[in-house]
Design an enzyme around this catalytic site. Structure first.
Site, short mmCIF file in Angstrom:
data_model
loop_
_atom_site.label_atom_id
_atom_site.label_comp_id
_atom_site.label_asym_id
_atom_site.label_seq_id
_atom_site.Cartn_x
_atom_site.Cartn_y
_atom_site.Cartn_z
N CYS A 86 0.87 -1.15 -0.05
CA CYS A 86 -0.09 0.01 -0.23
C CYS A 86 0.80 1.16 -0.02
O CYS A 86 0.84 2.27 0.94
CB CYS A 86 -1.13 0.00 1.27
N TYR A 317 -4.86 -12.17 -25.02
CA TYR A 317 -4.72 -12.12 -23.81
C TYR A 317 -5.99 -12.48 -22.52
O TYR A 317 -6.20 -11.73 -21.74
CB TYR A 317 -4.09 -10.88 -23.19
N GLU A 338 -5.08 -17.01 -25.15
CA GLU A 338 -4.41 -16.96 -24.04
C GLU A 338 -3.16 -18.08 -23.94
O GLU A 338 -3.33 -19.24 -24.50
CB GLU A 338 -5.39 -17.12 -22.91
N ASP A 386 -5.59 -7.21 -23.67
CA ASP A 386 -5.60 -6.88 -22.16
C ASP A 386 -4.36 -7.55 -21.82
O ASP A 386 -4.15 -8.78 -20.89
CB ASP A 386 -6.55 -7.55 -21.56
N CYS A 413 -2.62 -2.41 -17.69
CA CYS A 413 -2.52 -2.37 -16.32
C CYS A 413 -1.01 -1.41 -16.34
O CYS A 413 -0.43 -1.53 -14.93
CB CYS A 413 -2.45 -3.65 -15.60
N1 SAH Z 1 -8.31 -10.43 -19.88
C1 SAH Z 1 -8.12 -11.36 -18.78
C2 SAH Z 1 -6.70 -11.62 -18.41
C3 SAH Z 1 -5.84 -10.48 -18.37
S1 SAH Z 1 -4.06 -10.65 -17.62
C4 SAH Z 1 -8.91 -10.80 -17.52
O1 SAH Z 1 -9.30 -9.57 -17.55
O2 SAH Z 1 -9.03 -11.60 -16.74
C5 SAH Z 1 -2.93 -10.91 -19.10
C6 SAH Z 1 -3.29 -12.32 -19.46
O3 SAH Z 1 -2.31 -12.48 -20.53
C7 SAH Z 1 -2.82 -13.34 -18.43
O4 SAH Z 1 -3.86 -14.62 -18.46
C8 SAH Z 1 -1.36 -14.07 -19.30
O5 SAH Z 1 -1.43 -15.26 -18.96
C9 SAH Z 1 -1.58 -13.65 -20.75
N2 SAH Z 1 -0.49 -13.82 -21.32
C10 SAH Z 1 0.73 -13.26 -21.24
N3 SAH Z 1 1.54 -13.23 -22.13
C11 SAH Z 1 0.68 -13.71 -23.33
C12 SAH Z 1 1.03 -13.81 -24.73
N4 SAH Z 1 2.07 -13.64 -25.15
N5 SAH Z 1 -0.05 -14.39 -25.40
C13 SAH Z 1 -1.30 -14.61 -24.77
N6 SAH Z 1 -1.47 -14.45 -23.48
C14 SAH Z 1 -0.59 -14.04 -22.82
#
Ligand code: SAH
Length: 461
Positions: A86, A317, A338, A386, A413
């Site tokens: 925090c 993602y 993913e 994402d 993020c």
């Molecule tokens: N959209 C989802 C997850 C977002 S977090 C939600 O909102 O819950 C980002 C995600 O990207 C994770 O699940 C991670 O495993 C995945 N990721 C990381 N590198 C990646 C890549 N090169 N190709 C596909 N997915 C990937």
């Protein structure tokens, strides 16, 4: 240029803070030389001790405040501030929101060269405390008793902690209760140095909408002493528990979860809802940790996607399909990609759970799978990304530029990589129309934002 460093280690100096770094430290300038001081806030005058004086910048410790910022608040718990992530707890929530919104504007201008893009006021929480639906707490031993809490910064010493101010009370209670039970049963803590002992971490996850609790006990050993008694006591003392899971991590590693997982009691998953969509969450799945703000974020993403029911959408993602299933309700077809196979299993199960038949999921790297789809003649009208903190892979951005989806919705993020990637898309024929920061992680420096990007030819049409 060989600039003279105007301060030396152990100097005491008076400064005025001008700014905050992205990780929440105060920035003061001594004859133009930046000094980073945790806990200092813009506008504040303070006495600072120089801890380190590098060539181009230094670090200091706040010794005395002469004048407080109007945004400074009394800290309720110094443990969470110091160790619990925090970092912004000493800033009023208004001040935190302002800080994050400014950060988005600044990096979009500085890194993305997007000075004129519309950035909306950040969407914050009504109550910015007790929002986290998950905790994973390291366990240690002190004076013959189990302790559990936070690691001290840059060390592996555990600070015993009763509650975290950002966790949901049910999550705090679960961790405390399991700690107590293990203490009573004499289950030994794992000892990192000797790689002996049993209990490594206690994890708890809570479905806020459903009231379902999952407890995960992570041990070095394949067996847990007093296992049956442990389960019996957890069930008796935590009435909301729906799933008790044992995970074995026998390796010398900082990674929390190991390979072997088995259910000790109840279900393999707990359920939760974001909006109307129901999710099954297993012990190993990624699931957003702030369910209230996730809904706000996904609704914004859906609004920016502006679907009419005819579109083919790709969700890159996609994790366990959270955004994909939100989009599927409004699209003709959604394809999720993913990298983690277990997450894709969950995504498929979640589609089924909600009776959603127009979403398909594939395992692989977004930057490999989406170009392959495109070459096979499968393009998207709308693309949602994402990515993790490092942002999108360049190959994916190039494919987007070639594929020319009408719209791209970028959920990020990390504002810095968002800005970098938006610049690449702008140079490739897209226009960033608007950006909405959303505070998913109050009290911490993490900053989330969603951007709406359209093909320039569409924007001008
Ligand atoms: N959209 C989802 C997850 C977002 S977090 C939600 O909102 O819950 C980002 C995600 O990207 C994770 O699940 C991670 O495993 C995945 N990721 C990381 N590198 C990646 C890549 N090169 N190709 C596909 N997915 C990937």
């Amino acid at each position: 240029m060989n600039r003279i460093v105007p301060v030396q280690k152990n100097d005491y100096i008076d400064v005025v803070f001008e700014d905050l770094t992205h990780d929440g430290a105060g920035v003061a300038k001594v004859d133009g030389y930046p000094l980073f001081v945790p806990n200092g806030l813009p506008g504040e005058k303070a006495k600072v001790k120089v801890i380190k004086a590098n060539k181009g910048y230094g670090f200091g410790r706040l010794m005395e405040l002469y004048e407080n910022s109007p945004y400074r608040v009394e800290i309720e718990s110094s443990d969470t501030h110091k160790y619990g992530g925090c970092q912004l707890e000493h800033i009023s929530y208004d001040g935190q929101l302002k800080f994050k919104e400014n950060q988005v504007r600044q990096v979009l201008a500085r890194i993305g060269k997007l000075e004129d893009v519309l950035v909306h006021p950040i969407l914050g929480m009504e109550n910015p405390w007790h929002y986290r639906n998950k905790a994973q707490v390291p366990v240690g031993e002190k004076d013959g008793k189990l302790i559990a809490g936070f690691f001290k910064q840059r060390s592996h010493e555990i600070v015993d902690t009763d509650e975290s101010l950002i966790q949901i009370p049910e999550v705090n209670e679960a961790v405390q209760t399991v700690k107590e039970i293990c203490n009573e049963l004499g289950i030994p803590a794992y000892q990192e140095e000797s790689h002996k002992g049993v209990l490594r971490h206690i994890m708890a996850r809570y479905g806020k909408k459903t009231g379902e609790l999952m407890v995960v006990v992570i041990t070095r050993t394949a067996d847990i002493p007093q296992k049956n008694k442990l389960v019996e006591e957890i069930v008796a003392r935590l009435p909301k528990v729906k799933s008790i899971v044992h995970n074995v991590n026998s390796k010398r590693t900082n990674v929390i979860l190991g390979e072997k997982t088995n259910v000790l009691w109840g279900n393999e998953v707990i359920y939760d809802y974001i909006g109307d969509v129901k999710f099954a969450i297993s012990a190993l799945s990624f699931y957003q940790i702030n369910p209230d703000q996730t809904k706000v974020l996904y609704e914004k993403a859906l609004e920016y996607a502006d679907l009419n029911g005819e579109e083919t959408v790709i969700d890159a993602y996609c994790g366990i399909g959270t955004i994909s299933l939100f989009l599927a309700q409004k699209a003709r077809k959604v394809f999720g990609v993913e990298i983690v196979p277990e997450a894709i299993e969950d995504a498929k199960r979640n589609a089924e759970l909600n009776g959603i038949t127009n979403a398909e999921f594939a395992v692989g790297e977004a930057e490999a799978v989406i170009p392959k789809w495109y070459k096979e003649g499968n393009a998207a009208d709308v693309l949602v990304v994402d990515p993790p903190r490092k942002g999108c892979d360049e190959a994916l951005l190039q494919t987007i530029i070639e594929m020319k989806p009408k719209k791209v919705v970028y959920v990020s993020c990390n504002p810095a990589t968002l800005a970098r990637d938006l610049r690449i898309l702008e140079d490739g024929g897209y226009k960033t129309v608007e950006v909405q920061p959303v505070d998913m992680f109050p009290q911490t420096t993490h900053c989330e934002a969603v951007a709406k990007i359209v093909l320039k030819e569409e924007a001008e049409a």
